[in-house]
Design an enzyme around this catalytic site. Structure first.
Site, mmCIF file in Angstrom:
data_model
loop_
_atom_site.group_PDB
_atom_site.id
_atom_site.type_symbol
_atom_site.label_atom_id
_atom_site.label_comp_id
_atom_site.label_asym_id
_atom_site.label_seq_id
_atom_site.Cartn_x
_atom_site.Cartn_y
_atom_site.Cartn_z
ATOM 1 N N LYS A 172 -10.214 -4.709 1.363
ATOM 2 C CA LYS A 172 -11.192 -4.949 2.420
ATOM 3 C C LYS A 172 -12.402 -4.030 2.277
ATOM 4 O O LYS A 172 -13.530 -4.455 2.483
ATOM 5 C CB LYS A 172 -10.536 -4.693 3.778
ATOM 6 N N ARG A 232 2.352 -5.990 -3.345
ATOM 7 C CA ARG A 232 1.174 -6.680 -2.841
ATOM 8 C C ARG A 232 0.698 -7.708 -3.862
ATOM 9 O O ARG A 232 1.003 -7.619 -5.045
ATOM 10 C CB ARG A 232 0.057 -5.693 -2.498
ATOM 11 N N GLU A 245 -5.151 -4.600 10.434
ATOM 12 C CA GLU A 245 -6.086 -3.688 11.076
ATOM 13 C C GLU A 245 -7.398 -4.464 11.205
ATOM 14 O O GLU A 245 -7.904 -4.978 10.214
ATOM 15 C CB GLU A 245 -6.283 -2.449 10.198
HETATM 16 P P1 ATP Z 1 -6.794 -3.629 2.292
HETATM 17 O O1 ATP Z 1 -6.154 -2.741 1.274
HETATM 18 O O2 ATP Z 1 -7.419 -4.836 1.731
HETATM 19 O O3 ATP Z 1 -7.689 -2.912 3.252
HETATM 20 P P2 ATP Z 1 -4.743 -3.357 4.174
HETATM 21 O O4 ATP Z 1 -3.358 -3.234 3.694
HETATM 22 O O5 ATP Z 1 -5.380 -2.104 4.598
HETATM 23 O O6 ATP Z 1 -5.585 -4.163 3.126
HETATM 24 P P3 ATP Z 1 -4.109 -4.421 6.727
HETATM 25 O O7 ATP Z 1 -5.000 -5.086 7.689
HETATM 26 O O8 ATP Z 1 -3.564 -3.101 7.058
HETATM 27 O O9 ATP Z 1 -4.898 -4.363 5.357
HETATM 28 O O10 ATP Z 1 -2.949 -5.405 6.283
HETATM 29 C C1 ATP Z 1 -2.209 -6.219 7.131
HETATM 30 C C2 ATP Z 1 -0.964 -6.623 6.420
HETATM 31 O O11 ATP Z 1 -1.281 -7.339 5.232
HETATM 32 C C3 ATP Z 1 -0.164 -5.421 6.008
HETATM 33 O O12 ATP Z 1 1.197 -5.659 6.285
HETATM 34 C C4 ATP Z 1 -0.410 -5.308 4.532
HETATM 35 O O13 ATP Z 1 0.658 -4.717 3.865
HETATM 36 C C5 ATP Z 1 -0.605 -6.773 4.136
HETATM 37 N N1 ATP Z 1 -1.423 -6.875 2.921
HETATM 38 C C6 ATP Z 1 -2.648 -6.365 2.713
HETATM 39 N N2 ATP Z 1 -3.063 -6.606 1.455
HETATM 40 C C7 ATP Z 1 -2.072 -7.311 0.851
HETATM 41 C C8 ATP Z 1 -1.881 -7.858 -0.453
HETATM 42 N N3 ATP Z 1 -2.805 -7.742 -1.399
HETATM 43 N N4 ATP Z 1 -0.735 -8.522 -0.700
HETATM 44 C C9 ATP Z 1 0.202 -8.646 0.244
HETATM 45 N N5 ATP Z 1 0.108 -8.153 1.481
HETATM 46 C C10 ATP Z 1 -1.019 -7.486 1.795
HETATM 47 MG MG MG Z 2 -3.710 -1.069 6.048
#
Ligand code: ATP
Ligand code: MG
Length: 551
Positions: A267, A257, A33
């Site tokens: 984020k 994760r 995102e």
């Molecule tokens: P955050 O919780 O930091 O905002 P998010 O999951 O909302 O992260 P996205 O931009 O939606 O961030 O994530 C893009 C991809 O990265 C998704 O498939 C998500 O599952 C993966 N991802 C995000 N954080 C992690 C993590 N700590 N370990 C592994 N994969 C991750």
């Molecule tokens: Mg997300």
């Protein structure tokens, strides 16, 4: 010999799928995102998605999951693309969920036509109250019985901008007493009069995550849609939508994760650190963002190695950040040129070295490559580290002390003949003699010394700024805290110092990596100017924290 490393659970699934002829080749996607900068957790997901496609000869799309117009920005899109490339991956296609808005709208209309979606006028509080709890079933409301015709009209009017934000939603009509709360008529479209970074003001209804992600996967014919464990409960809805829309059957798989000790990996919270000025921006070298660790001097090779070593887990765990630092040292040890930099100078005068004379010695850039060398000016006055001299040394002290000899790296053996002290008794200068026959590379002195220390010639010394980083947080497991995470910041995460470098560093490039002999790995920072070179400490040479533990 075949690869002996055992397969992770995703590789097993993929190999079975391929063997069974379920797919000709696989397709994965990385779906960020664009609401912030990528961090090391995303790197894990990138390495996994792109790595699987590379291993099995498939392809990976970069898909921006930009269905929330409020938090998303083009700046983030650009940084994300740069970070994925920097990590060393190429996407097959660059897609945006917003490209599918028309298609997604049609999907919603399709559900309405099938009697599987309805417009609900309830407030969000009412919807929450009617949802029930995990043990109490939800209740059907009056809107649930609206006719297909009425729903089509209302949804078209929502799209046409006739209603204010929050006044109506479109819900999937599934089952208000479903054991999975997410299946209790989830909201799939909401009204949001907001400007979108790509579609502008075309839309005022936007699909929810659960009505965009799986559909986007399906449109792109993603075979294996890999996400993190918090999406396990969403899988049922993911499958329900695909099944009822009768579209390409992408499948969702979940892994744990990446969580790391002393590291905040959200984020939203990283944004708070930036906004509240706890750090100097997204690319502050203390940040776990890819832009931060890149500026710090971590290499893509080291990060990929780290991701491979930690593997893919099905259960939440906490990875020791020392493992990442280990991978960084491993790679930089091979890659980084050596330079000599004195941090706490003590002046040395070589009394038998002719006044006014200088010579240019030669230093190896890397001990594993004897052919690559740099010029190293030597003269009568030098700096060495305060720590490399002791007036009254303990046993087995192999550095300088009165009457003792030591080798100056890539130069000569010197002997300490006397000291100069100030009025407080502090040693301010050493008087040494050097042994001309002991020159490194052509040593015929026959003298063996145990200690080797680094030094710089005072006449040629280049003052530089070093930024020494420590962990940004003092708490090991930031997922386990209950108070405000900013209470756990390390007040000493940054120390700035002026130190004395050999002049060759003048020729360094931004982002170039060095090992400052015995002092650590450093990387030239973009803040550098021709008169003030700035270097970030990427890592100490050894794990300082491990040493602390053993004390
Ligand atoms: P955050 O919780 O930091 O905002 P998010 O999951 O909302 O992260 P996205 O931009 O939606 O961030 O994530 C893009 C991809 O990265 C998704 O498939 C998500 O599952 C993966 N991802 C995000 N954080 C992690 C993590 N700590 N370990 C592994 N994969 C991750
Ligand atoms: Mg997300």
């Amino acid at each position: 010999m075949a690869d002996e490393k055992s397969l992770n659970f995703l590789e097993e699934i993929i190999e079975n799928d391929l063997k069974a002829g379920k797919y000709q080749s696989i397709s994965t996607r990385f779906p960020p995102e664009p609401n912030g900068y990528l961090h090391l957790g995303h790197a894990k997901s990138i390495v996994l998605n792109f790595g699987l496609a590379l291993k099995y000869g498939g392809k990976t799309n970069l898909r921006f999951d930009d269905t929330n117009p409020v938090t998303e920005e083009t700046e983030y899109v650009e940084s994300i693309k740069g970070d994925v490339k920097w990590l060393g991956f190429e996407w097959a296609n660059e897609f945006y969920a917003s490209d599918y808005f028309d298609q997604l709208y049609d999907f919603a209309v399709n559900l309405i036509n099938k009697g599987l979606a309805y417009v609900d006028d309830s407030t969000s509080e009412e919807i929450a109250a009617q949802k029930g709890t995990p043990t109490i079933p939800g209740t059907n409301n009056i809107y649930r019985n609206r006719s297909v015709q009425e729903n089509l009209q209302l949804f078209a009017d929502m799209k046409a901008g006739k209603y204010p934000d929050g006044s109506k939603v479109l819900r999937a009509k599934i089952n208000m007493s479903h054991i999975n709360m997410l299946m209790r008529d989830p909201v799939i479209y909401r009204i949001k009069h907001a400007h979108h970074h790509r579609t502008g003001d075309t839309w005022c209804v936007y699909p929810m995550y659960d009505f965009a992600h799986g559909q986007s996967d399906s449109i792109e014919k993603i075979t294996h849609s890999i996400c993190t464990l918090e999406f396990v409960p969403h899988r049922e809805l993911y499958d329900w939508c695909i099944e009822n829309l009768e579209i390409y059957p992408s499948k969702q798989y979940e892994f744990a994760r990446l969580n790391m000790t002393y590291t905040m990996m959200s984020k939203r919270k990283l944004l708070q650190l930036v906004n509240d000025k706890h750090v100097n921006g997204w690319d502050d070298p203390r940040m776990p963002t890819l832009s931060g660790v890149r500026r710090r001097g971590y290499t893509p090779e080291a990060i990929r190695d780290f991701c491979d070593r930690i593997g893919v887990a099905k259960r939440e765990n906490l990875i020791d950040i020392s493992l990442l630092e280990f991978c960084v040292r491993e790679h930089l040890n091979k890659k980084a040129d050596r330079r000599m930099v004195v941090f706490d100078p003590l002046k040395v005068v070589i009394t038998n070295y002719p006044e006014g004379k200088t010579e240019v010695l030669s230093g190896e850039n890397n001990p594993e490559d004897h052919t690559s060398v740099r010029p190293l000016p030597f003269g009568r006055e030098l700096y060495i580290e305060q720590d490399d001299f002791m007036e009254v040394p303990p046993k087995k002290y192999f550095r300088l002390s009165p009457g003792q000899m030591v080798r100056l790296k890539s130069a000569y053996i010197i002997k300490c003949e006397g000291v100069v002290k100030d009025s407080s008794g502090k040693v301010t200068e050493l008087h040494c003699t050097y042994i001309p026959e002991s020159k490194s590379g052509s040593d015929v002195s026959g003298i063996n010394v145990k200690g080797v220390i680094h030094w710089v010639s005072i006449a040629d010394a280049l003052p530089i700024e070093v930024r020494l980083y420590d962990r940004l947080f003092v708490t090991e497991d930031l997922n386990a805290i209950e108070d405000d995470f900013t209470n756990h910041l390390n007040p000493e995460s940054l120390t700035v110092k002026t130190v004395y470098a050999e002049p060759e560093l003048k020729n360094s490039k931004e982002g170039e990596h060095f090992q400052f002999l015995r002092m650590g790995y450093f990387c030239k920072d973009p803040d550098s100017t021709p008169t003030n070179l700035v270097f970030n400490r990427t890592a100490t040479l050894r794990d300082m924290w491990a040493k602390e533990m053993k004390k």
